[in-house]
Design an enzyme around this catalytic site. Structure first.
Site, mmCIF file in Angstrom:
data_model
loop_
_atom_site.group_PDB
_atom_site.id
_atom_site.type_symbol
_atom_site.label_atom_id
_atom_site.label_comp_id
_atom_site.label_asym_id
_atom_site.label_seq_id
_atom_site.Cartn_x
_atom_site.Cartn_y
_atom_site.Cartn_z
ATOM 1 N N ASP A 382 0.593 -1.232 0.035
ATOM 2 C CA ASP A 382 -0.034 -0.236 -0.056
ATOM 3 C C ASP A 382 1.007 1.210 0.127
ATOM 4 O OD1 ASP A 382 -2.836 1.110 0.401
ATOM 5 O OD2 ASP A 382 -1.917 1.934 2.204
ATOM 6 N N GLU A 411 1.106 -0.682 -5.305
ATOM 7 C CA GLU A 411 0.036 0.059 -5.393
ATOM 8 C C GLU A 411 0.421 1.706 -5.067
ATOM 9 O OE1 GLU A 411 -3.583 2.394 -3.664
ATOM 10 O OE2 GLU A 411 -1.629 2.051 -2.702
#
Length: 653
Positions: A382, A411
């Site tokens: 993330d 991401e």
């Protein structure tokens, strides 16, 4: 410069060789270099590939191209660090052959070519020692012919001239100049070819009131019931958002409300509470043993579980108390929460990697190894672009020392240079701007950019995520869902989708590019069976796309993506060809979900493995219909019936 000849502009070379290029097992990797020399003598070039165990295979001869560029392909066949180097050399046979042909064409006879014939015989005597034993007699016979004084010129030179193919493969090499070695990291094939599905295990088997308040929380056991359907849709990677305890301090409510109501479950990305942190399981999901059973159940269905690695904490994460130095403290003594102005994330504290970097590194490596020990070999990371690049470079390669099969998906929706940089330092795959490329021209240009970056950045195309519900899906209706699934799955070897896509979920929070009643902040159980029974599910169509992907090796690669001309700006035409199997896939897809479009193709036939004049059978893999096609074809696309043709190409006998 070291050696007789120039060797420049070697590729693949990432950041001037600072980082290794990337490939997967069995991938054809293009190699290129600019090589040149003085004078008119012939130059040859080859690639020497070295395996992780130090073994060198037979060299691969490079083909000359424009502007002194030479090209070849190599194929690494095992996981690990490979290396290659370029060698440039004087090729006396090639120069001799070219020279004597020119002299013969100019009318020179045997009486003029005595020295040339003698030189050729000497070169071939040397060549005989380097060819396979089965070919030595052929070379020596050519030597004898060149020295046959009473024979006509044609008889003397023909055997030597016929050795061109053999001595291209086994050349006489003089004045060999070698480049420095260049590294290639080779991953398992899933690093390039994969189909991802994302769901929140806490929603599977959950119950909520009509107002969305939780009655029962889903568990790993109830989420296991969803695995057969995910497998039936043809996915091979199941990605789970964070499964750790969720903070209670500053917990967000439904639809990102600043204050949570009683019973609100909070965001899984607000990691950590009194129940534990990044190495713990949310108690309502189950135990660590339950998670291991879930991983094994997924494996039995052909699914590999990918886990979220989100390096941030809730205010009540144990790290906040045990290591306050790992965070940023404001002048008033409070810890800074995450912000992306004007957005505020009061439920999340970002780590400060400049405070005790060694301590943070050690702890995060421990956490990653902990989950690897539970069976996790894929991490979706993330917001990696908010952490230092040198940290990621250290962590990824440290992990690969332990297990080279581990993969990392970045991401990062940020500036292109940053996204490319993350690929260079080691990330296996990357999210992309695919979602925001909404017309044919933009998509073609973007995909061509990604192909150019294939040495270090592997794309993963997602039509939706829990954070992203693009306006094309909000307003495009079911045809647009099919369009985006076709584009994602047929353009990129890796693609993924977030649960609910197959149910055409499209209601956005007003003024935002994300879902209303967002699953990031609440339980969202779905009646999958009822949707399929009432023909309100895209699952069968998704399953067919993934089936086509598995059955066609051409779709397993990125570098082979090729775009063809079509005279309608609403349509995109592209192909992929696998040279080993000869498998070719040709796609024509619309970007307009509301209107019928006609287009006329101008196909690059050699890119399909065909001659310009040939006809072929185009079999639509979505419908089974076959068409007689050639270079120029008229095509009609009705998005309500079928928004694309996905053809397999079959040569006519």
């Amino acid at each position: 410069m070291a050696g007789r000849f120039f060797i420049e502009d070697v590729a693949p070379s990432v950041a001037c060789g600072r980082y290794p290029a990337k490939a997967v097992v069995g991938e054809l990797v293009p190699v290129a270099a600019r090589c040149y020399r003085e004078g008119h003598q012939a130059l040859g070039c080859n690639v020497v590939l070295e395996s992780p165990d130090g073994q060198q295979g037979p060299f691969t001869r490079m083909q000359p191209g424009d502007d002194d560029m030479w090209h070849a392909t190599v194929r690494p066949e095992a996981i690990g660090f490979w290396s290659f180097r370029i060698e440039a050399f004087d090729d006396p046979y090639l120069y001799w052959r070219s020279s004597i042909l020119k002299k013969i064409d100019a009318g020179q006879g045997v009486e003029d070519l005595g020295n040339d014939l003698a030189e050729g015989a000497e070169i071939l005597e040397r060549a005989a020692g380097g060819v396979p034993e089965s070919s030595q007699s052929q070379v020596l016979e050519a030597v004898a012919a060149l020295r046959k004084q009473d024979a006509p010129l044609y008889e003397r030179v023909s055997p030597a001239l016929s050795l061109a193919d053999l001595l291209w493969q086994y050349p006489v090499r003089q004045l060999v100049t070698g480049s420095e070695p260049y590294r290639i990291w080779v991953d398992r094939q899933r690093a390039l070819f994969s189909s991802w599905y994302e769901f929140f295990p806490r929603s599977e088997g959950a119950e909520v009131t009509d107002e969305g308040r939780p009655i029962r929380h889903g568990t790993f056991e109830t989420a296991t019931r969803r695995l057969p359907e995910v497998a039936r849709m043809g996915f091979d990677v199941l990605y789970l958002p964070p499964i750790h305890p969720i903070g209670r301090v500053n917990r967000k409510g439904r639809n990102n409300a600043l204050v949570a109501s009683d019973g609100d479950v909070g965001s899984p990305w607000a990691i950590g509470s009194g129940e534990g942190g990044h190495d713990a399981i949310h108690p309502e999901l189950g135990t660590l043993e339950d998670f291991r059973r879930f991983i094994e159940a997924a494996r039995e269905h052909g699914l590999e579980v990918a886990m979220d690695l989100a390096l941030q904490t809730a205010p009540d994460h144990p790290w906040v108390t045990e290591h306050p130095e790992w965070f940023t403290t404001k002048p008033d003594g409070t810890i800074a929460y995450a912000e992306n102005p004007p957005k505020k994330y009061q439920d999340i504290y970002p780590l400060n990697f400049d405070n005790d970097p060694e301590g943070i590194r050690t702890e995060i490596l421990r956490v990653v190894l902990h989950w690897m020990n539970q069976g996790i070999k894929i991490f979706r990371v993330d917001n990696p672009h908010t952490k230092p690049f040198d940290f990621w470079h250290w962590l990824i390669w440290k992990v690969k020392e332990t297990d080279p099969d581990v993969l990392f998906l970045a991401e990062a929706f940020t500036r292109p240079a940053v996204m490319h940089g993350l690929g260079k330092v080691g990330f296996t795959q990357s999210y992309t701007y695919f979602t925001w490329r909404t017309n044919a021209r933009e998509m073609r240009e973007y995909c061509e950019e990604l192909v150019r970056a294939a040495d270090y950045m592997r794309p993963n195309f997602w039509p939706n995520t829990p954070d992203i519900l693009h306006e094309t899906l909000q307003h495009g209706g079911p045809p647009m869902f099919k369009i985006r699934a076709i584009l994602a799955s047929m353009l990129s070897p890796s693609w993924g989708m977030y649960a609910g896509f197959e149910l055409f979920e499209h209601i956005a929070r007003p003024g935002a590019e994300e879902y209303l009643d967002n699953e990031k902040y609440q339980l969202r159980p779905r009646d999958w069976a009822a949707a399929e029974a009432e023909d309100r599910s895209l699952a069968p169509f998704i399953a067919r796309l993934n089936e086509i992907r598995r059955a066609n090796p051409a779709l397993h690669w990125l570098r082979n993506l090729y775009f063809h001309d079509i005279d309608n700006d609403a349509l995109l035409c592209w192909s992929k060809r696998d040279p080993d199997s000869g498998n070719t896939v040709l796609v024509v897809c619309t970007f307009d979900a509301g209107n019928v479009h006609w287009g006329n193709t101008t196909l690059d036939m050699p890119a399909l493995g065909l001659d310009w004049h040939e006809r072929f059978t185009a079999r639509d893999e979505l419908t089974g219909t076959e068409y007689d096609w050639g270079q120029h074809n008229a095509v009609r696309i009705d998005p309500y019936l079928q928004p694309a043709h996905v053809f397999s190409v079959h040569r006519r006998d």
